[in-house]
Scaffold this motif. Structure first.
Motif, PDB file in Angstrom:
ATOM      1  N   ILE A   1       5.838   4.743   7.040  1.00  0.00           N
ATOM      2  CA  ILE A   1       4.310   4.647   6.962  1.00  0.00           C
ATOM      3  C   ILE A   1       3.821   5.882   7.207  1.00  0.00           C
ATOM      4  O   ILE A   1       3.044   6.468   6.874  1.00  0.00           O
TER       5      ILE A   1
ATOM      6  N   THR B   1      -7.486   1.578  12.968  1.00  0.00           N
ATOM      7  CA  THR B   1      -8.059   3.214  12.514  1.00  0.00           C
ATOM      8  C   THR B   1      -7.344   3.979  13.430  1.00  0.00           C
ATOM      9  O   THR B   1      -7.589   3.753  14.992  1.00  0.00           O
TER      10      THR B   1
ATOM     11  N   SER C   1       0.890  -0.854  -0.082  1.00  0.00           N
ATOM     12  CA  SER C   1      -0.248  -0.057   0.072  1.00  0.00           C
ATOM     13  C   SER C   1       0.851   1.571  -0.058  1.00  0.00           C
ATOM     14  O   SER C   1       2.197   1.192   0.490  1.00  0.00           O
ATOM     15  N   ASP C   2       0.495   2.926  -0.465  1.00  0.00           N
ATOM     16  CA  ASP C   2       1.421   3.785  -0.703  1.00  0.00           C
ATOM     17  C   ASP C   2       0.375   4.769  -0.125  1.00  0.00           C
ATOM     18  O   ASP C   2       0.651   5.763   0.024  1.00  0.00           O
ATOM     19  N   LYS C   3      -0.564   3.808   1.171  1.00  0.00           N
ATOM     20  CA  LYS C   3      -0.997   5.053   2.446  1.00  0.00           C
ATOM     21  C   LYS C   3      -0.419   5.442   3.099  1.00  0.00           C
ATOM     22  O   LYS C   3       1.008   4.550   3.842  1.00  0.00           O
ATOM     23  N   LYS C   4       0.129   6.740   3.347  1.00  0.00           N
ATOM     24  CA  LYS C   4       0.867   7.112   4.854  1.00  0.00           C
ATOM     25  C   LYS C   4       0.009   7.466   6.127  1.00  0.00           C
ATOM     26  O   LYS C   4      -1.741   7.934   6.228  1.00  0.00           O
ATOM     27  N   ILE C   5       0.794   7.901   7.037  1.00  0.00           N
ATOM     28  CA  ILE C   5       0.254   7.694   8.306  1.00  0.00           C
ATOM     29  C   ILE C   5       0.858   9.106   9.073  1.00  0.00           C
ATOM     30  O   ILE C   5       1.999   8.970   9.303  1.00  0.00           O
ATOM     31  N   SER C   6      -0.290  10.460   8.932  1.00  0.00           N
ATOM     32  CA  SER C   6       0.186  11.656   8.725  1.00  0.00           C
ATOM     33  C   SER C   6       0.803  11.835  10.426  1.00  0.00           C
ATOM     34  O   SER C   6      -0.045  12.399  11.761  1.00  0.00           O
TER      35      SER C   6
ATOM     36  N   LEU D   1      -1.545  -0.221   8.306  1.00  0.00           N
ATOM     37  CA  LEU D   1      -1.930   0.235   7.393  1.00  0.00           C
ATOM     38  C   LEU D   1      -3.512  -0.085   7.165  1.00  0.00           C
ATOM     39  O   LEU D   1      -4.282   0.761   6.358  1.00  0.00           O
ATOM     40  N   SER D   2      -3.266  -1.520   7.453  1.00  0.00           N
ATOM     41  CA  SER D   2      -5.011  -2.118   6.898  1.00  0.00           C
ATOM     42  C   SER D   2      -6.173  -1.765   7.931  1.00  0.00           C
ATOM     43  O   SER D   2      -7.393  -2.481   8.034  1.00  0.00           O
TER      44      SER D   2
ATOM     45  N   GLU E   1       1.981  -4.246   7.229  1.00  0.00           N
ATOM     46  CA  GLU E   1       1.158  -4.298   6.163  1.00  0.00           C
ATOM     47  C   GLU E   1      -0.473  -3.953   7.417  1.00  0.00           C
ATOM     48  O   GLU E   1      -1.655  -3.760   6.978  1.00  0.00           O
TER      49      GLU E   1
END
Length: 206
Positions: free
Chosen positions: A89, A203, A40-45, A199-200, A196
């Motif tokens: 990430i 929440t 995934s290319d999702k990033k967590i700020s 990321l998935s 992973e």
């Protein structure tokens, strides 16, 4: 004068002694793997801080590494933090945690072991000279992480990552590669799963 049977026994003993000397775990190898990419290319700020993981392994697993790896918990934590940082990430990854961190990660090592299973039948019957595997090297890792929102103290989730690697070696390739690479690969797999799942499955609060 030696009898043939005694000569054979002596040869077997010498072979086993020589092999055992070649298969001692190299303590730095498990922590030298190249971090894997996540799907995934999702990033967590968020800024995240890692606490030192707890070593909850069985006595037998601790013995499998204690001769050559000191401070397993510290080394596992640092390498895991380094892996997360390289994957970008989170906005920032720290060890130990900083006051500015938004997320705290607590962890537990449930498995982190490396062992050698010797095929004595192949040695005693001389089948080892025909390329029959004489050793199986096994790396096995399981790490559990607890993801905590620092501001509220709420546990956002608990995830686990597992990895395992088994490789067979014959007399002719036993010296190829780094001894303990199986544990490095199992560790890499475990941390990849953890990244992973963060990321998935987790929440993060606004």
């Amino acid at each position: 004068m030696f009898q043939p049977t005694r000569v054979r026994v002596l040869l077997v003993v010498l072979a086993v002694a020589a092999l055992s000397g070649c298969t001692t775990l190299k303590g730095n190898v498990p922590f030298q793997y190249q971090p894997s990419l996540v799907s995934s290319d999702k990033k967590i700020s968020r800024n995240v801080g890692f606490n030192i993981v707890k070593d909850a392994r069985s006595e037998g697993e601790i013995k499998s590494t204690e001769r050559t790896i000191k401070d397993v918990a510290n080394k596992v934590t640092y390498k895991m933090m380094e892996d997360f940082k390289s994957s970008n990430i989170f906005q920032e990854v720290n060890f130990p945690p900083k006051d500015s961190d938004d997320i705290i990660v607590n962890g537990t090592i449930e498995r982190f072991s490396w062992k050698v299973n010797t095929n004595y039948f192949a040695i005693i019957t001389y089948l080892m000279y025909f390329g029959v595997p004489i050793e199986e090297h096994v790396g096995d890792v399981k790490i559990v992480l607890e993801i905590v929102d620092k501001r509220s103290g709420k546990i956002l989730g608990t995830i686990d990552g597992s990895g395992s690697q088994r490789l067979n070696y014959s007399l002719y390739n036993l010296s190829v590669g780094e001894t303990g690479s199986e544990l490095a690969e199992a560790f890499r797999q475990s941390v990849k799963q953890l990244k992973e799942k963060i990321l998935s499955d987790i929440t993060f609060e606004n």
